[in-house]
Design a protein around this motif. Structure first.
Motif, PDB file in Angstrom:
ATOM      1  N   LEU A 183       0.831  -1.203   0.000  1.00  0.00           N
ATOM      2  CA  LEU A 183       0.000   0.000   0.000  1.00  0.00           C
ATOM      3  C   LEU A 183       0.865   1.252   0.000  1.00  0.00           C
ATOM      4  O   LEU A 183       0.575   2.221  -0.725  1.00  0.00           O
ATOM      5  CB  LEU A 183      -0.931  -0.006   1.213  1.00  0.00           C
ATOM      6  CG  LEU A 183      -1.891   1.171   1.329  1.00  0.00           C
ATOM      7  CD1 LEU A 183      -2.799   1.258   0.101  1.00  0.00           C
ATOM      8  CD2 LEU A 183      -2.739   1.054   2.598  1.00  0.00           C
ATOM      9  N   ALA A 242       2.077   1.698  -3.487  1.00  0.00           N
ATOM     10  CA  ALA A 242       1.010   2.106  -4.399  1.00  0.00           C
ATOM     11  C   ALA A 242       0.656   3.578  -4.230  1.00  0.00           C
ATOM     12  O   ALA A 242       0.265   4.248  -5.190  1.00  0.00           O
ATOM     13  CB  ALA A 242      -0.231   1.241  -4.176  1.00  0.00           C
ATOM     14  N   CYS A 243       0.793   4.090  -3.015  1.00  0.00           N
ATOM     15  CA  CYS A 243       0.506   5.497  -2.744  1.00  0.00           C
ATOM     16  C   CYS A 243       1.694   6.406  -3.041  1.00  0.00           C
ATOM     17  O   CYS A 243       1.587   7.632  -2.896  1.00  0.00           O
ATOM     18  CB  CYS A 243       0.096   5.674  -1.285  1.00  0.00           C
ATOM     19  SG  CYS A 243      -1.477   4.921  -0.846  1.00  0.00           S
ATOM     20  N   SER A 244       2.824   5.804  -3.437  1.00  0.00           N
ATOM     21  CA  SER A 244       4.052   6.567  -3.726  1.00  0.00           C
ATOM     22  C   SER A 244       4.448   7.454  -2.550  1.00  0.00           C
ATOM     23  O   SER A 244       4.840   8.624  -2.729  1.00  0.00           O
ATOM     24  CB  SER A 244       3.882   7.414  -5.001  1.00  0.00           C
ATOM     25  OG  SER A 244       3.609   6.597  -6.117  1.00  0.00           O
ATOM     26  N   THR A 261      -1.187  12.205   2.160  1.00  0.00           N
ATOM     27  CA  THR A 261      -1.672  10.861   1.854  1.00  0.00           C
ATOM     28  C   THR A 261      -2.487  10.349   3.025  1.00  0.00           C
ATOM     29  O   THR A 261      -2.075  10.470   4.188  1.00  0.00           O
ATOM     30  CB  THR A 261      -0.499   9.891   1.596  1.00  0.00           C
ATOM     31  OG1 THR A 261       0.221  10.314   0.445  1.00  0.00           O
ATOM     32  CG2 THR A 261      -0.997   8.468   1.376  1.00  0.00           C
ATOM     33  N   MET A 298      -4.369   6.744   4.098  1.00  0.00           N
ATOM     34  CA  MET A 298      -4.409   5.350   3.667  1.00  0.00           C
ATOM     35  C   MET A 298      -4.954   4.454   4.765  1.00  0.00           C
ATOM     36  O   MET A 298      -5.056   4.851   5.927  1.00  0.00           O
ATOM     37  CB  MET A 298      -3.008   4.877   3.256  1.00  0.00           C
ATOM     38  CG  MET A 298      -1.997   4.904   4.374  1.00  0.00           C
ATOM     39  SD  MET A 298      -0.340   4.428   3.788  1.00  0.00           S
ATOM     40  CE  MET A 298       0.548   4.448   5.347  1.00  0.00           C
ATOM     41  N   CYS A 340      -7.723  14.739   3.796  1.00  0.00           N
ATOM     42  CA  CYS A 340      -6.739  14.690   2.708  1.00  0.00           C
ATOM     43  C   CYS A 340      -6.722  16.042   1.983  1.00  0.00           C
ATOM     44  O   CYS A 340      -7.773  16.600   1.668  1.00  0.00           O
ATOM     45  CB  CYS A 340      -7.089  13.575   1.734  1.00  0.00           C
ATOM     46  SG  CYS A 340      -5.877  13.315   0.416  1.00  0.00           S
ATOM     47  N   THR A 360      -3.352  12.003  -2.004  1.00  0.00           N
ATOM     48  CA  THR A 360      -3.640  10.613  -2.344  1.00  0.00           C
ATOM     49  C   THR A 360      -4.425   9.914  -1.254  1.00  0.00           C
ATOM     50  O   THR A 360      -4.132  10.065  -0.063  1.00  0.00           O
ATOM     51  CB  THR A 360      -2.324   9.842  -2.575  1.00  0.00           C
ATOM     52  OG1 THR A 360      -1.619  10.446  -3.666  1.00  0.00           O
ATOM     53  CG2 THR A 360      -2.587   8.377  -2.890  1.00  0.00           C
ATOM     54  N   GLY A 379      -5.381   5.965  -0.396  1.00  0.00           N
ATOM     55  CA  GLY A 379      -5.043   4.597  -0.775  1.00  0.00           C
ATOM     56  C   GLY A 379      -5.608   3.590   0.215  1.00  0.00           C
ATOM     57  O   GLY A 379      -5.522   3.795   1.432  1.00  0.00           O
ATOM     58  N   THR A 383      -6.552   3.373  -5.250  1.00  0.00           N
ATOM     59  CA  THR A 383      -5.817   4.627  -5.135  1.00  0.00           C
ATOM     60  C   THR A 383      -6.609   5.722  -5.845  1.00  0.00           C
ATOM     61  O   THR A 383      -7.269   5.469  -6.860  1.00  0.00           O
ATOM     62  CB  THR A 383      -4.405   4.553  -5.755  1.00  0.00           C
ATOM     63  OG1 THR A 383      -4.501   4.116  -7.116  1.00  0.00           O
ATOM     64  CG2 THR A 383      -3.529   3.584  -4.975  1.00  0.00           C
ATOM     65  N   ARG A 424      -7.010  10.405  -6.129  1.00  0.00           N
ATOM     66  CA  ARG A 424      -6.588  11.734  -5.696  1.00  0.00           C
ATOM     67  C   ARG A 424      -7.829  12.544  -5.311  1.00  0.00           C
ATOM     68  O   ARG A 424      -8.842  12.508  -6.014  1.00  0.00           O
ATOM     69  CB  ARG A 424      -5.835  12.470  -6.811  1.00  0.00           C
ATOM     70  CG  ARG A 424      -4.490  11.829  -7.130  1.00  0.00           C
ATOM     71  CD  ARG A 424      -3.590  12.754  -7.912  1.00  0.00           C
ATOM     72  NE  ARG A 424      -2.302  12.119  -8.141  1.00  0.00           N
ATOM     73  CZ  ARG A 424      -1.308  12.099  -7.254  1.00  0.00           C
ATOM     74  NH1 ARG A 424      -1.480  12.694  -6.086  1.00  0.00           N
ATOM     75  NH2 ARG A 424      -0.164  11.509  -7.520  1.00  0.00           N
TER      76      ARG A 424
END
Length: 277
Positions: free
Chosen positions: A42, A45-47, A118, A120, A142, A147, A149, A272, A274
């Motif tokens: 995760l 995937a969220c960078s 982010t 998540m 957020c 992001t 996630g 994921t 934005r």
């Protein structure tokens, strides 16, 4: 006014029940022995990167929060169950991860609007009973362009089927509570986030679980360590026949899903998106 007060009291009682359920057994063993890589998946995937401000909602003992902190992010791990947070603190200390731990309800997060780059959750927020309220909170905290996630178990996958197996033996859910595996359905996620997100990506993946020598070993592990399973067994503790029936059904479920080597593939939905600017 009386109705509103009753609703608040009912919600408080429900959250107290959830908190106690997740304190049963030892969920940290489940996360560490069965799905340790999901948190890292995760985070990737969220960078997540160094310097970002990251919130892990329903973080448990930090399966995703700790990997995020280890890449240099400024991380807050929040969860309804303080017992899990304490284990997470100890684990983070051993791994050299620095992050903040906060007791918090996913449906009413104690953070400001647009506080995080982010937001998540790894098989966490799906268990909050009111999905729309949870999604609204994920969006609220957020920042625009940030992001969101999620990793959620699918209804068709092994854990979703395990919950379907447990359901007839569990007390009826309170009015308004929604089944956790709905978060693993693409259309449900689209409805929850609607036009408030862009770049919504969803894909089904699996995690390999090769921990159990027999189907009965799976059942015994989950009746020892996994809070929701323990709670269901407590609900039928006085009924030997139903207890024996559930024993058989859980072992049969594992038997159907196990490959020739005994390994199982547990399906989840990786989401994921934005937050719309």
């Amino acid at each position: 006014m009386t109705g509103a007060i009753d609703a608040v009291e009912a919600d408080r009682a429900l959250k107290s029940k959830h908190r106690a359920m997740w304190a049963l057994g030892d969920y940290t063993v489940v996360a560490a022995e069965l799905i340790p890589e999901l948190g890292r998946r995760l985070v990737a995937a969220c960078s997540v990167r160094a310097g970002q401000r990251v919130l892990d909602v329903a973080a448990g003992s930090g399966n995703a929060a700790i990997p995020a902190a280890l890449v240099g992010a400024d991380v807050v791990a929040s969860d309804l169950t303080p017992e899990l947070l304490e284990v997470g603190r100890q684990s983070a200390d051993r791994k050299g991860a620095v992050l903040e731990w906060r007791e918090a309800d996913a449906e009413s997060l104690p953070f400001g609007d647009a506080d995080f780059d982010t937001v998540m959750s790894c098989v966490g927020v799906m268990f909050a009973p009111h999905h729309a309220a949870t999604a609204a909170e994920l969006l609220r905290v957020c920042r625009p362009g940030g992001t969101i996630g999620l990793i959620n178990w699918t209804p068709e996958g092994f854990i979703g089927q395990m919950f379907a197996t447990l359901k007839p033996y569990a007390p009826p859910p309170p009015p308004g509570a929604q089944p956790p595996p709905l978060w693993g359905q693409e259309e449900h996620v689209r409805e929850l986030f609607g036009d408030d997100v862009t770049d919504l990506g969803m894909r089904r993946e699996t995690v390999t679980v090769d921990r159990f020598a027999t189907p009965e070993a799976f059942r015994d592990f989950f009746t020892t360590f996994y809070g929701p399973t323990i709670a269901v067994y407590r609900n039928i503790a006085d009924d030997r026949e139903r207890t024996a029936a559930l024993d058989r059904e859980l072992a049969d479920l594992a038997r159907r899903h196990a490959g020739p080597s005994g390994a199982m593939e547990w399906e989840y939905l990786l989401v994921t998106a934005r937050r719309r600017a």
